[in-house]
Design a protein around this motif. Structure first.
Motif, PDB file in Angstrom:
ATOM      1  N   VAL A  94       1.047  -1.555   0.070  1.00 27.72           N
ATOM      2  CA  VAL A  94       0.117  -0.027   0.447  1.00 27.72           C
ATOM      3  C   VAL A  94       0.694   1.292   0.049  1.00 27.72           C
ATOM      4  CG1 VAL A  94      -1.447   1.070   1.256  1.00 27.72           C
ATOM      5  CG2 VAL A  94      -1.937  -1.362   0.585  1.00 27.72           C
ATOM      6  N   ARG A  95       2.166   1.712   0.951  1.00 31.00           N
ATOM      7  CA  ARG A  95       2.924   2.380   0.708  1.00 31.00           C
ATOM      8  C   ARG A  95       3.203   2.560  -0.527  1.00 31.00           C
ATOM      9  NH1 ARG A  95       5.913   1.926   6.568  1.00 31.00           N
ATOM     10  NH2 ARG A  95       4.339   2.606   7.837  1.00 31.00           N
ATOM     11  N   ASP A  96       3.928   1.832  -0.923  1.00 34.70           N
ATOM     12  CA  ASP A  96       4.632   1.182  -2.493  1.00 34.70           C
ATOM     13  C   ASP A  96       3.809   2.156  -3.559  1.00 34.70           C
ATOM     14  OD1 ASP A  96       6.572   0.312  -1.685  1.00 34.70           O
ATOM     15  OD2 ASP A  96       6.664  -1.274  -2.205  1.00 34.70           O
ATOM     16  N   ARG A  97       2.793   1.780  -3.484  1.00 38.44           N
ATOM     17  CA  ARG A  97       1.252   2.609  -4.863  1.00 38.44           C
ATOM     18  C   ARG A  97       1.204   3.630  -3.914  1.00 38.44           C
ATOM     19  NH1 ARG A  97      -2.779   0.350  -8.060  1.00 38.44           N
ATOM     20  NH2 ARG A  97      -4.526   1.728  -7.171  1.00 38.44           N
ATOM     21  N   ASN A  98       1.412   4.214  -2.817  1.00 36.07           N
ATOM     22  CA  ASN A  98       0.672   5.958  -2.609  1.00 36.07           C
ATOM     23  C   ASN A  98       1.822   6.154  -2.834  1.00 36.07           C
ATOM     24  OD1 ASN A  98      -1.249   5.143  -1.305  1.00 36.07           O
ATOM     25  ND2 ASN A  98      -0.817   4.841   0.372  1.00 36.07           N
ATOM     26  N   ARG A  99       3.102   5.980  -2.822  1.00 34.98           N
ATOM     27  CA  ARG A  99       4.179   6.771  -2.773  1.00 34.98           C
ATOM     28  C   ARG A  99       3.949   6.972  -4.906  1.00 34.98           C
ATOM     29  NH1 ARG A  99       7.648   3.337  -1.247  1.00 34.98           N
ATOM     30  NH2 ARG A  99       7.736   4.530   1.016  1.00 34.98           N
ATOM     31  N   GLN A 100       4.366   6.260  -5.273  1.00 35.04           N
ATOM     32  CA  GLN A 100       4.406   6.322  -6.898  1.00 35.04           C
ATOM     33  C   GLN A 100       2.768   7.143  -7.777  1.00 35.04           C
ATOM     34  OE1 GLN A 100       3.334   1.703  -8.118  1.00 35.04           O
ATOM     35  NE2 GLN A 100       5.246   1.300  -8.059  1.00 35.04           N
ATOM     36  N   LYS A 101       1.626   7.013  -6.762  1.00 28.49           N
ATOM     37  CA  LYS A 101       0.927   8.210  -6.862  1.00 28.49           C
ATOM     38  C   LYS A 101       1.662   9.507  -6.696  1.00 28.49           C
ATOM     39  CE  LYS A 101      -3.836   5.394  -6.706  1.00 28.49           C
ATOM     40  NZ  LYS A 101      -4.872   5.186  -5.294  1.00 28.49           N
ATOM     41  N   TYR A 156       3.999  10.820  -6.582  1.00 26.33           N
ATOM     42  CA  TYR A 156       5.354  11.181  -8.261  1.00 26.33           C
ATOM     43  C   TYR A 156       4.555  11.221  -9.264  1.00 26.33           C
ATOM     44  CZ  TYR A 156       8.316  11.387  -4.082  1.00 26.33           C
ATOM     45  OH  TYR A 156       9.264  11.213  -3.667  1.00 26.33           O
ATOM     46  N   ALA A 157       3.329  10.880  -9.201  1.00 20.84           N
ATOM     47  CA  ALA A 157       2.440  10.713 -11.202  1.00 20.84           C
ATOM     48  C   ALA A 157       3.228   9.671 -11.553  1.00 20.84           C
ATOM     49  CB  ALA A 157       1.982  12.041 -11.250  1.00 20.84           C
ATOM     50  N   LEU A 158       3.097   8.484 -11.138  1.00 21.51           N
ATOM     51  CA  LEU A 158       3.445   6.693 -11.814  1.00 21.51           C
ATOM     52  C   LEU A 158       2.177   6.844 -11.736  1.00 21.51           C
ATOM     53  CD1 LEU A 158       7.061   6.001  -9.900  1.00 21.51           C
ATOM     54  CD2 LEU A 158       6.793   7.599 -11.912  1.00 21.51           C
ATOM     55  N   GLU A 159       2.423   5.401 -12.674  1.00 25.05           N
ATOM     56  CA  GLU A 159       1.416   4.792 -13.142  1.00 25.05           C
ATOM     57  C   GLU A 159       1.476   3.465 -12.178  1.00 25.05           C
ATOM     58  OE1 GLU A 159       1.279   3.195 -17.296  1.00 25.05           O
ATOM     59  OE2 GLU A 159       1.629   4.793 -17.995  1.00 25.05           O
ATOM     60  N   VAL A 160       0.608   3.461 -11.612  1.00 24.87           N
ATOM     61  CA  VAL A 160      -0.002   2.302 -10.706  1.00 24.87           C
ATOM     62  C   VAL A 160      -0.937   1.451 -11.167  1.00 24.87           C
ATOM     63  CG1 VAL A 160       0.658   3.990  -8.749  1.00 24.87           C
ATOM     64  CG2 VAL A 160      -2.337   3.351  -9.961  1.00 24.87           C
ATOM     65  N   LEU A 161      -1.115   0.080 -10.861  1.00 23.32           N
ATOM     66  CA  LEU A 161      -2.107  -0.766 -11.346  1.00 23.32           C
ATOM     67  C   LEU A 161      -3.251  -0.544 -10.982  1.00 23.32           C
ATOM     68  CD1 LEU A 161       0.175  -4.706  -9.977  1.00 23.32           C
ATOM     69  CD2 LEU A 161      -0.134  -3.048 -12.611  1.00 23.32           C
ATOM     70  N   PRO A 162      -4.230  -1.163 -11.623  1.00 23.36           N
ATOM     71  CA  PRO A 162      -5.701  -0.717 -12.010  1.00 23.36           C
ATOM     72  C   PRO A 162      -6.187  -0.770 -10.242  1.00 23.36           C
ATOM     73  CG  PRO A 162      -5.397  -1.822 -14.293  1.00 23.36           C
ATOM     74  CD  PRO A 162      -3.865  -1.964 -13.198  1.00 23.36           C
ATOM     75  N   ARG A 163      -7.122  -0.637  -9.683  1.00 20.44           N
ATOM     76  CA  ARG A 163      -7.216  -1.247  -8.564  1.00 20.44           C
ATOM     77  C   ARG A 163      -7.603  -3.151  -8.580  1.00 20.44           C
ATOM     78  NH1 ARG A 163     -12.171   1.445  -4.636  1.00 20.44           N
ATOM     79  NH2 ARG A 163     -11.819   0.145  -2.456  1.00 20.44           N
ATOM     80  N   ASN A 164      -8.040  -3.553  -9.315  1.00 17.81           N
ATOM     81  CA  ASN A 164      -8.705  -4.588  -9.299  1.00 17.81           C
ATOM     82  C   ASN A 164      -7.171  -5.991  -9.124  1.00 17.81           C
ATOM     83  OD1 ASN A 164     -11.336  -3.872  -8.983  1.00 17.81           O
ATOM     84  ND2 ASN A 164     -12.020  -4.251 -11.212  1.00 17.81           N
ATOM     85  N   ILE A 165      -6.169  -5.123 -10.092  1.00 19.63           N
ATOM     86  CA  ILE A 165      -5.148  -5.853 -10.321  1.00 19.63           C
ATOM     87  C   ILE A 165      -4.491  -6.121  -8.654  1.00 19.63           C
ATOM     88  CG2 ILE A 165      -3.138  -5.613 -12.161  1.00 19.63           C
ATOM     89  CD1 ILE A 165      -6.336  -6.445 -13.044  1.00 19.63           C
ATOM     90  N   PHE A 166      -4.664  -4.859  -8.473  1.00 23.66           N
ATOM     91  CA  PHE A 166      -3.797  -4.649  -7.510  1.00 23.66           C
ATOM     92  C   PHE A 166      -3.793  -5.242  -5.690  1.00 23.66           C
ATOM     93  CE2 PHE A 166      -2.932  -2.157  -3.096  1.00 23.66           C
ATOM     94  CZ  PHE A 166      -2.118  -2.679  -3.136  1.00 23.66           C
ATOM     95  N   LEU A 167      -6.116  -5.483  -5.804  1.00 27.54           N
ATOM     96  CA  LEU A 167      -6.487  -5.946  -4.740  1.00 27.54           C
ATOM     97  C   LEU A 167      -6.536  -7.956  -5.155  1.00 27.54           C
ATOM     98  CD1 LEU A 167      -9.857  -4.485  -4.921  1.00 27.54           C
ATOM     99  CD2 LEU A 167      -7.969  -4.183  -2.646  1.00 27.54           C
TER     100      LEU A 167
END
Length: 413
Positions: free
Chosen positions: A216-223, A225-236
């Motif tokens: 979760v921290r890595d995902r929030n950090r990517q957000k 810095y405006a980096l692309e993240v996995l879609p929410r369903n795929i992340f879950l």
């Protein structure tokens, strides 16, 4: 009086509900798969290999006692693979680690059995011996400029000869019980009487909570810095997969004898070196040197010092692997360490290291080592001879490096 009419642009109506979102989701998934193929490809391969041999052996591979034995049998190779991955990321190679592990295990045996040195002191002296050996090789590589292949090839001969001098053709043992428990001991049982090892369950849930929190921290950090993240369903789905894997492994260990001491040691090494390579300055310098040494020097990286420390670290880990191996055998033997360097190098490349340096992760080295370990264990359980095992492992190594070359060409195009 005339009125001018203006045509307002029509917003794209939902003529095909979900069509745009579905195509964009597919695009994101494909992009994410391409970006993470190097990182997760071998992890998926490990899962497939485990499933294949689990079915082939009628579940014997996944029995709690066999899973525990799998960890114990491959612990020293995993320790070496962590250090070898760092060496390869820096753009070098170390052919001496197997011989150094044998030399340290022989020195431990002589100290404890023939000179009655307390095992704790012998352990400390053995690690210092590994550091000195690594510093010796690092000096010639970093400050004199001799290629690492030549220096460590010479080291392989030196340390193997030193092992023969210390032991001759004899085996020295047994060792004190405390020393043996480094490789054969388990965490103590605590709490009420249950069908599971309570302390292992507690540790498993802590690891699960930390792993999910880190995701979760890595995902929030990517957000941020405006980096692309996995879609929410795929992340879950990814989080569910992590939880399932951690829980399955925890329950398997807890239903036998709990967490082996050597597994706890491996976890400390994995977390410590993973953080060091990912977040510390020296870790970024190692990646920079392996990626482009000239550019790294111009950026102010002290290349000689970093390379020197990389080989000192490799020496310490080789010594630790020798200690673990000796503790498992309960003896110092002249044949110790044979082909350990080849197994460690293979684990690093299978785990995602690049021949050109600058690429790889500590976690990948452990995955590569587990791939080899599961292959060895599974093929032995189904009765495949050692000759065919070598052939199959050779093809696996060739396929892993071939995939690395193909992936770099794909990215470049």
């Amino acid at each position: 009086m005339s009125t001018a009419t203006t045509e307002t642009p029509k917003s794209p109506g939902p003529s095909r509900p979900g069509a745009g979102s579905a195509s964009s989701t597919r695009g994101l998934l494909l992009d994410a798969a391409r970006r993470n193929m190097r990182q997760y490809g071998m992890l998926i391969a490990l899962g497939l290999i485990v499933a294949l041999f689990g079915i082939w052996t009628d579940g014997v591979l996944l029995r709690p006692n066999n899973v525990t034995n799998l960890v114990l049998q491959n612990s020293y190779i995993l320790v070496l693979a962590i250090g070898m991955m760092i060496v390869i990321i820096a753009g070098h190679i170390d052919l001496s680690v197997g011989s150094l592990a044998a030399f340290v295990s022989a020195a431990c045996a002589v100290m404890m059995v023939e000179h009655d040195v307390p095992w704790v002191l012998a352990l400390v002296l053995a690690l210092l011996l590994g550091a000195v050996a690594g510093a010796w090789q690092g000096f010639w590589i970093a400050y004199v400029g001799i290629p690492s292949f030549i220096v460590t090839l010479a080291g392989m001969l030196l340390f193997r000869g030193g092992t023969q001098i210390l032991l001759g053709s004899r085996s020295i043992g047994p060792f004190p019980e405390g020393f043996q428990k480094i490789s054969t001991g388990y965490l103590p049982e605590l709490g009420p009487e249950t069908n599971y090892h309570n302390l292992t369950l507690v540790l498993g849930f802590i690891v699960l909570a930390v792993a999910l929190l880190q995701e979760v921290r890595d995902r929030n950090r990517q957000k941020e810095y405006a980096l692309e993240v996995l879609p929410r369903n795929i992340f879950l789905a990814k989080c569910v997969a992590i939880a399932a894997a951690v829980l399955a492994f925890t329950m398997t260990l807890a239903s036998y004898r709990g967490v082996p001491v050597v597994l706890l040691l491996l976890a400390v090494l994995l977390i410590g070196f993973g953080y060091l390579m990912r977040n510390a300055v020296i870790g970024r310098h190692v990646y920079a040197l392996g990626g482009n040494q000239a550019a790294a020097k111009l950026s102010g990286v002290k290349d000689k010092r970093v390379i020197f420390l990389v080989f000192v670290n490799m020496g310490v880990l080789a010594a630790l692997a020798g200690i673990v191996y000796a503790a498992r055998l309960n003896a110092g033997v002249p044949q110790a360490g044979t082909n350990f360097e080849l197994e460690a190098i293979a684990a690093a490349f299978i785990g995602g290291a690049s021949m050109s340096g600058g690429v790889g992760t500590v976690f990948g080295a452990v995955i590569g080592g587990l791939v080899l370990g599961v292959l060895n264990n599974g093929m032995s359980l189904v009765g495949i001879g050692t000759d065919y095992q070598q052939v199959i492992k050779g093809f696996v190594l060739l396929a892993a490096v071939g995939f690395d070359v193909w992936n770099k060409r794909k990215v470049g195009s």
